[in-house]
Scaffold this active site. Structure first.
Site, PDB file in Angstrom:
ATOM      1  N   ASP A 134      50.942   9.905 -24.505  1.00 24.74           N
ATOM      2  CA  ASP A 134      52.074  10.254 -25.135  1.00 24.74           C
ATOM      3  C   ASP A 134      52.021   9.285 -27.280  1.00 24.74           C
ATOM      4  O   ASP A 134      52.100  10.036 -27.792  1.00 24.74           O
ATOM      5  CB  ASP A 134      53.056   9.823 -24.960  1.00 24.74           C
ATOM      6  CG  ASP A 134      53.255   8.714 -24.316  1.00 24.74           C
ATOM      7  OD1 ASP A 134      51.922   8.136 -23.769  1.00 24.74           O
ATOM      8  OD2 ASP A 134      54.631   7.634 -23.329  1.00 24.74           O
ATOM      9  N   LYS A 189      46.841   7.591 -18.788  1.00 24.91           N
ATOM     10  CA  LYS A 189      48.292   7.174 -18.892  1.00 24.91           C
ATOM     11  C   LYS A 189      47.962   6.771 -17.254  1.00 24.91           C
ATOM     12  O   LYS A 189      48.628   6.905 -16.510  1.00 24.91           O
ATOM     13  CB  LYS A 189      48.468   9.414 -18.345  1.00 24.91           C
ATOM     14  CG  LYS A 189      50.141   9.092 -18.478  1.00 24.91           C
ATOM     15  CD  LYS A 189      50.361   9.117 -20.240  1.00 24.91           C
ATOM     16  CE  LYS A 189      51.968   9.519 -19.322  1.00 24.91           C
ATOM     17  NZ  LYS A 189      52.938   8.059 -20.720  1.00 24.91           N
ATOM     18  N   ASP A 210      41.599  17.977 -24.755  1.00 20.93           N
ATOM     19  CA  ASP A 210      41.604  20.084 -25.356  1.00 20.93           C
ATOM     20  C   ASP A 210      42.886  19.680 -25.854  1.00 20.93           C
ATOM     21  O   ASP A 210      42.500  20.303 -27.373  1.00 20.93           O
ATOM     22  CB  ASP A 210      42.077  21.093 -24.040  1.00 20.93           C
ATOM     23  CG  ASP A 210      41.242  22.043 -24.108  1.00 20.93           C
ATOM     24  OD1 ASP A 210      41.412  22.347 -25.805  1.00 20.93           O
ATOM     25  OD2 ASP A 210      41.672  22.960 -23.926  1.00 20.93           O
ATOM     26  N   TYR A 228      41.777  19.947 -15.419  1.00 27.60           N
ATOM     27  CA  TYR A 228      41.773  21.471 -15.387  1.00 27.60           C
ATOM     28  C   TYR A 228      41.631  22.126 -13.506  1.00 27.60           C
ATOM     29  O   TYR A 228      40.478  21.968 -13.644  1.00 27.60           O
ATOM     30  CB  TYR A 228      40.363  22.089 -15.859  1.00 27.60           C
ATOM     31  CG  TYR A 228      40.723  21.745 -17.759  1.00 27.60           C
ATOM     32  CD1 TYR A 228      41.647  21.077 -18.231  1.00 27.60           C
ATOM     33  CD2 TYR A 228      41.033  23.273 -18.179  1.00 27.60           C
ATOM     34  CE1 TYR A 228      42.735  21.290 -19.698  1.00 27.60           C
ATOM     35  CE2 TYR A 228      41.451  23.536 -19.416  1.00 27.60           C
ATOM     36  CZ  TYR A 228      41.817  21.841 -20.612  1.00 27.60           C
ATOM     37  OH  TYR A 228      42.411  23.128 -21.049  1.00 27.60           O
ATOM     38  N   ASP A 266      42.683  19.806 -30.293  1.00 31.88           N
ATOM     39  CA  ASP A 266      43.201  20.655 -31.352  1.00 31.88           C
ATOM     40  C   ASP A 266      44.327  19.824 -32.055  1.00 31.88           C
ATOM     41  O   ASP A 266      44.182  20.665 -34.244  1.00 31.88           O
ATOM     42  CB  ASP A 266      44.733  21.907 -30.346  1.00 31.88           C
ATOM     43  CG  ASP A 266      43.658  23.184 -30.121  1.00 31.88           C
ATOM     44  OD1 ASP A 266      42.241  22.918 -30.451  1.00 31.88           O
ATOM     45  OD2 ASP A 266      44.314  23.967 -30.334  1.00 31.88           O
TER      46      ASP A 266
END
Ligand code: ATP
Length: 360
Positions: A223, A190, A247, A137, A251
């Site tokens: 992933d 990652k 984030d 971010y 969701d």
């Protein structure tokens, strides 16, 4: 010890003026039922109305008062709808600004299936612990300005930041929370591509795992996590990860458990905490009295639990738990808003939770 809390109340945009007052009513009812003193509420401007009246979506006067508060309820913000002059001003989106200014470094986002709500999966109960101050971010990553740059109109550069201190504190928080749950932490990373940044995450998780021998640590690539979360969400307990990954996954988890509007979220720092539902401002349904207030109510319950723990205040802790139980009872009795298959409006649903909290 029981104490009187001073809490800010920031309505925000879209459905904020509907769901924040609903959560405030339930908070008041739960504290009264727990025999705790009434909250000293402070209404403060934030969002489009604040921008129009004070020239900033989070005016300096708002942050000055929040500094003296124990915590606050914040509605969502619809910064996409703010005038172009706002973007040109360089002000961060309101949620990001508040997280940055108050160093609200841990974002706790639980998702669990609830009886009476048809989730997309039969059973899940997980907690995403999202690093909340840096990562991908870019708007959080600079003391001044944003970590996005445009050297030419056709070239954009974005700065990701991963500091050991920020990673360490949120990883430790995740392990501490796992001790009180099912003792399983999943790091989402990652490191196969970003060896250095996620190397820090792997090292800090390994160190925390040594300090918590009873907690099982698992590491999953971001992933692969997208697929595993859909395939077997019940296999996760505490999931810890960087800002953007957290984030996104929250969701996904929220929707799997039922609907976006069900997801509570607490942004916690060392001294302040902000209850703000995981969902956005839902401008498509704003002002119609149909918004689901569960996410915002669950966020308020988390704030009360946080205050209870921080101040050794059993009554606040009881009030937080009572809100969650009352939401469960009302949903199980078949009262729900339209997004989760019911027919109740925001107010009718809130009345039911307030009355359930009062009868406990
Ligand atoms: P923003 O731009 O502020 O993120 P958005 O509408 O793009 O807003 P969300 O508000 O997170 O994104 O949610 C997407 C959709 O989910 C909304 O348009 C709305 O239809 C539904 N939704 C989200 N929250 C709720 C809620 N509390 N009650 C009912 N529906 C909701």
């Amino acid at each position: 010890m029981t104490r009187t809390y001073r809490l800010g109340c920031l309505l925000g945009d879209g459905i904020g003026p509907e769901i924040v007052p609903a959560a405030r009513r339930v908070t008041d009812a739960a504290l009264a039922a727990a025999g705790a003193p009434a909250v000293e509420w402070v209404d403060l401007p934030m969002g489009a109305a604040a921008l129009a009246e004070h020239g900033a979506a989070v005016p300096a006067s708002t942050t000055a008062v929040l500094r003296e508060c124990d915590g606050w309820l914040a509605g969502p913000h619809d910064n996409e709808s703010y005038p172009p002059s706002w973007r040109a001003s360089g002000e961060r989106a309101p949620g990001g600004e508040l997280r940055h200014v108050f160093d609200l470094w841990a974002n706790l986002r639980p998702s669990r299936t609830r009886q009476g709500v048809a989730g997309r999966v039969p059973q899940m109960d997980l907690l995403i612990v999202r690093e909340n101050t840096e990562g991908f971010y870019a708007d959080r990553n600079m003391a001044v300005g944003s970590g996005e740059f445009m050297p030419t109109p056709d070239l954009a550069l974005v700065v990701g930041v991963f500091s050991r201190e920020a990673v360490r504190r949120v990883v430790r928080q995740a392990f501490a929370l796992a001790e009180a749950r099912r003792r399983h932490v999943t790091l989402v990373h990652k490191a196969n591509v970003l060896h250095l940044a996620f190397g820090i995450w792997l090292e800090e998780c390994a160190a925390a795992a040594r300090e918590h021998p009873g907690v099982r640590l698992e590491t999953v690539l971001f992933d692969a996590m997208a697929a595993r979360l859909v395939r077997s969400p019940e296999s996760f307990d505490v999931v810890v990860t960087e800002n953007l990954f957290g984030d996104t996954l929250s969701d996904l988890a929220g929707e799997l458990a039922g609907a976006l509007g069900m997801s509570g979220s607490l942004n916690a720092g060392d001294r302040h905490a902000m209850a703000q539902a995981a969902h956005g401002s839902a401008p498509d349904i704003a002002g119609r009295g149909v918004a689901n207030p569960v996410g915002m109510m669950a966020s308020s319950a988390m704030l009360l639990a946080w205050l209870g723990e921080r101040h050794g205040d059993a009554a606040a802790g009881r009030a937080g738990a009572a809100i969650d139980e009352a939401i469960d009872a009302v949903l199980a009795a078949g009262v729900a808003t339209g997004d989760v298959g019911g027919s109740a409006g925001t107010e009718e649903f809130t009345d039911a939770v307030v009355s359930e909290v009062g009868s406990r």
